[in-house]
Design a protein around this motif. Structure first.
Motif, PDB file in Angstrom:
ATOM      1  N   MET A 162       3.898  20.861  -5.608  1.00 36.44           N
ATOM      2  CA  MET A 162       4.371  19.478  -5.709  1.00 36.44           C
ATOM      3  C   MET A 162       4.451  19.119  -7.186  1.00 36.44           C
ATOM      4  SD  MET A 162       5.094  18.231  -2.778  1.00 36.44           S
ATOM      5  CE  MET A 162       5.173  16.470  -3.019  1.00 36.44           C
ATOM      6  N   PRO A 163       5.465  18.356  -7.575  1.00 40.67           N
ATOM      7  CA  PRO A 163       5.565  17.952  -8.977  1.00 40.67           C
ATOM      8  C   PRO A 163       4.285  17.254  -9.435  1.00 40.67           C
ATOM      9  CG  PRO A 163       7.573  17.394  -7.792  1.00 40.67           C
ATOM     10  CD  PRO A 163       6.573  17.842  -6.767  1.00 40.67           C
ATOM     11  N   THR A 164       3.863  17.579 -10.620  1.00 39.52           N
ATOM     12  CA  THR A 164       2.620  17.052 -11.172  1.00 39.52           C
ATOM     13  C   THR A 164       2.590  15.529 -11.131  1.00 39.52           C
ATOM     14  OG1 THR A 164       2.559  18.971 -12.626  1.00 39.52           O
ATOM     15  CG2 THR A 164       1.097  17.162 -13.181  1.00 39.52           C
ATOM     16  N   ARG A 165       3.720  14.897 -11.379  1.00 41.55           N
ATOM     17  CA  ARG A 165       3.733  13.428 -11.434  1.00 41.55           C
ATOM     18  C   ARG A 165       3.429  12.782 -10.082  1.00 41.55           C
ATOM     19  NH1 ARG A 165       9.296  14.712 -11.558  1.00 41.55           N
ATOM     20  NH2 ARG A 165      10.491  13.708  -9.916  1.00 41.55           N
ATOM     21  N   HIS A 166       3.627  13.510  -8.974  1.00 45.89           N
ATOM     22  CA  HIS A 166       3.376  12.939  -7.644  1.00 45.89           C
ATOM     23  C   HIS A 166       1.977  13.248  -7.117  1.00 45.89           C
ATOM     24  CE1 HIS A 166       7.465  11.642  -7.299  1.00 45.89           C
ATOM     25  NE2 HIS A 166       7.946  12.860  -7.296  1.00 45.89           N
ATOM     26  N   VAL A 209      15.038  21.822  -3.811  1.00 48.49           N
ATOM     27  CA  VAL A 209      15.056  20.537  -4.508  1.00 48.49           C
ATOM     28  C   VAL A 209      14.260  19.543  -3.661  1.00 48.49           C
ATOM     29  CG1 VAL A 209      16.483  18.714  -5.502  1.00 48.49           C
ATOM     30  CG2 VAL A 209      17.360  21.054  -5.415  1.00 48.49           C
ATOM     31  N   LEU A 210      13.321  18.854  -4.315  1.00 50.46           N
ATOM     32  CA  LEU A 210      12.514  17.825  -3.671  1.00 50.46           C
ATOM     33  C   LEU A 210      13.064  16.476  -4.100  1.00 50.46           C
ATOM     34  CD1 LEU A 210       9.820  17.525  -1.960  1.00 50.46           C
ATOM     35  CD2 LEU A 210       8.750  17.005  -4.161  1.00 50.46           C
ATOM     36  N   ILE A 211      13.427  15.638  -3.136  1.00 53.80           N
ATOM     37  CA  ILE A 211      14.057  14.347  -3.392  1.00 53.80           C
ATOM     38  C   ILE A 211      13.140  13.227  -2.912  1.00 53.80           C
ATOM     39  CG2 ILE A 211      16.118  12.933  -3.008  1.00 53.80           C
ATOM     40  CD1 ILE A 211      16.679  15.719  -4.252  1.00 53.80           C
ATOM     41  N   GLY A 212      12.733  12.338  -3.813  1.00 55.82           N
ATOM     42  CA  GLY A 212      11.939  11.175  -3.426  1.00 55.82           C
ATOM     43  C   GLY A 212      12.800  10.183  -2.674  1.00 55.82           C
ATOM     44  N   GLN A 213      12.303   9.716  -1.537  1.00 58.01           N
ATOM     45  CA  GLN A 213      13.041   8.774  -0.691  1.00 58.01           C
ATOM     46  C   GLN A 213      12.153   7.594  -0.296  1.00 58.01           C
ATOM     47  OE1 GLN A 213      16.569   9.173   0.648  1.00 58.01           O
ATOM     48  NE2 GLN A 213      16.275  10.052  -1.384  1.00 58.01           N
ATOM     49  N   LEU A 214      11.587   6.924  -1.295  1.00 59.78           N
ATOM     50  CA  LEU A 214      10.717   5.768  -1.131  1.00 59.78           C
ATOM     51  C   LEU A 214       9.384   6.144  -0.485  1.00 59.78           C
ATOM     52  CD1 LEU A 214      13.301   3.028  -0.086  1.00 59.78           C
ATOM     53  CD2 LEU A 214      12.384   3.488  -2.354  1.00 59.78           C
ATOM     54  N   ILE A 239       0.818  -1.212   0.000  1.00 55.75           N
ATOM     55  CA  ILE A 239       0.000   0.000   0.000  1.00 55.75           C
ATOM     56  C   ILE A 239       0.854   1.265   0.000  1.00 55.75           C
ATOM     57  CG2 ILE A 239      -1.977  -1.088   1.101  1.00 55.75           C
ATOM     58  CD1 ILE A 239      -1.030   0.287   3.723  1.00 55.75           C
ATOM     59  N   ILE A 240       2.170   1.104  -0.043  1.00 51.94           N
ATOM     60  CA  ILE A 240       3.066   2.256  -0.032  1.00 51.94           C
ATOM     61  C   ILE A 240       3.419   2.615  -1.463  1.00 51.94           C
ATOM     62  CG2 ILE A 240       5.321   3.116   0.666  1.00 51.94           C
ATOM     63  CD1 ILE A 240       5.225   1.125   2.981  1.00 51.94           C
ATOM     64  N   ILE A 241       3.279   3.860  -1.792  1.00 48.61           N
ATOM     65  CA  ILE A 241       3.708   4.332  -3.093  1.00 48.61           C
ATOM     66  C   ILE A 241       5.156   4.775  -2.957  1.00 48.61           C
ATOM     67  CG2 ILE A 241       3.368   6.099  -4.838  1.00 48.61           C
ATOM     68  CD1 ILE A 241       0.365   5.921  -4.157  1.00 48.61           C
ATOM     69  N   VAL A 242       5.995   4.326  -3.858  1.00 49.42           N
ATOM     70  CA  VAL A 242       7.423   4.605  -3.794  1.00 49.42           C
ATOM     71  C   VAL A 242       7.719   5.884  -4.566  1.00 49.42           C
ATOM     72  CG1 VAL A 242       9.697   3.735  -4.407  1.00 49.42           C
ATOM     73  CG2 VAL A 242       7.965   2.164  -3.526  1.00 49.42           C
ATOM     74  N   PHE A 243       8.314   6.854  -3.857  1.00 48.52           N
ATOM     75  CA  PHE A 243       8.686   8.122  -4.464  1.00 48.52           C
ATOM     76  C   PHE A 243      10.181   8.119  -4.753  1.00 48.52           C
ATOM     77  CE2 PHE A 243       5.143   9.055  -1.559  1.00 48.52           C
ATOM     78  CZ  PHE A 243       4.208   9.476  -2.490  1.00 48.52           C
ATOM     79  N   SER A 244      10.545   8.575  -5.950  1.00 51.49           N
ATOM     80  CA  SER A 244      11.954   8.673  -6.306  1.00 51.49           C
ATOM     81  C   SER A 244      12.161   9.874  -7.211  1.00 51.49           C
ATOM     82  CB  SER A 244      12.434   7.392  -6.984  1.00 51.49           C
ATOM     83  OG  SER A 244      11.710   7.182  -8.186  1.00 51.49           O
ATOM     84  N   GLY A 245      13.403  10.198  -7.452  1.00 49.05           N
ATOM     85  CA  GLY A 245      13.735  11.290  -8.349  1.00 49.05           C
ATOM     86  C   GLY A 245      13.955  12.595  -7.616  1.00 49.05           C
ATOM     87  N   ALA A 246      14.616  13.514  -8.305  1.00 54.12           N
ATOM     88  CA  ALA A 246      14.890  14.852  -7.783  1.00 54.12           C
ATOM     89  C   ALA A 246      14.227  15.872  -8.693  1.00 54.12           C
ATOM     90  CB  ALA A 246      16.397  15.100  -7.730  1.00 54.12           C
ATOM     91  N   THR A 247      13.581  16.861  -8.086  1.00 57.94           N
ATOM     92  CA  THR A 247      12.893  17.906  -8.832  1.00 57.94           C
ATOM     93  C   THR A 247      13.267  19.266  -8.279  1.00 57.94           C
ATOM     94  OG1 THR A 247      10.986  16.421  -9.135  1.00 57.94           O
ATOM     95  CG2 THR A 247      10.642  18.761  -9.594  1.00 57.94           C
ATOM     96  N   ASN A 248      13.737  20.148  -9.137  1.00 59.21           N
ATOM     97  CA  ASN A 248      14.009  21.519  -8.728  1.00 59.21           C
ATOM     98  C   ASN A 248      12.684  22.270  -8.655  1.00 59.21           C
ATOM     99  OD1 ASN A 248      16.594  20.495  -9.821  1.00 59.21           O
ATOM    100  ND2 ASN A 248      17.273  22.508  -9.196  1.00 59.21           N
TER     101      ASN A 248
END
Length: 163
Positions: free
Chosen positions: A29-33, A120-125, A9-18
């Motif tokens: 928040m980035p559109t993709r998230h 910078v927003l960093i996805g950390q799972l 049930i956990i959505i995994v977040f990854s990637g870096a967005t300026n």
């Protein structure tokens, strides 16, 4: 390439967005998230400080509950455990996405993380880290140096990541 996936049930977040933080302290928040955050927690996040780095942690509300349960098990009489609770709980604030996908980051938290305009927003799972852009670049440099000088064979878990 997908930036998220469902694991249990956990959505995994990854990637870096300026990102840019506006004069009111809001970030988009980035559109993709956004769809995943709406699905997972109705856009409700908890923002707190990272006690090991000069950045903020953004947890979807359900993931913050997992952290809160762990914090409840820590002692109020052991100095380090009490300090962790004070830092994480004492700074924790709800940040709800508005209809435009923006979060208002409280001024006290922006001050802690030295956030002004460029971030910078960093996805950390299971969460995000929110960094001042210059501090993030320094963290990347420090991490690269540490990894290059480390003996990855010292840790069984890290051996799996040798390329």
């Amino acid at each position: 390439m997908e930036k998220y996936q469902i694991v249990g049930i956990i959505i995994v977040f990854s990637g870096a967005t300026n990102l840019q933080i506006d004069a009111k302290g809001r970030l988009a928040m980035p559109t993709r998230h956004r769809p995943q955050l709406q699905q997972q927690c109705c856009g409700r996040l908890v923002c707190t400080v990272d006690f090991q780095s000069r950045c903020l942690l953004l947890y979807p509300e359900d993931q913050w509950q997992v952290v809160a349960e762990k914090l409840m098990k820590l002692s109020d009489t052991q100095p380090i455990e009490r300090a962790m609770k004070r830092m994480l709980l004492g700074h924790a604030q709800e940040c709800n996405m508005d209809k435009n996908g923006r979060l208002l980051i409280p001024a006290s938290l922006r001050t802690f993380a030295e956030l002004d305009k460029a971030a910078v927003l960093i996805g950390q799972l299971n969460k995000f880290e929110l960094w001042n852009e210059a501090l993030w670049q320094q963290q990347l440099d420090d991490s690269m140096q540490a990894l290059q000088s480390a003996d990855l064979s010292d840790s069984q878990r890290l051996q799996d990541f040798s390329l």
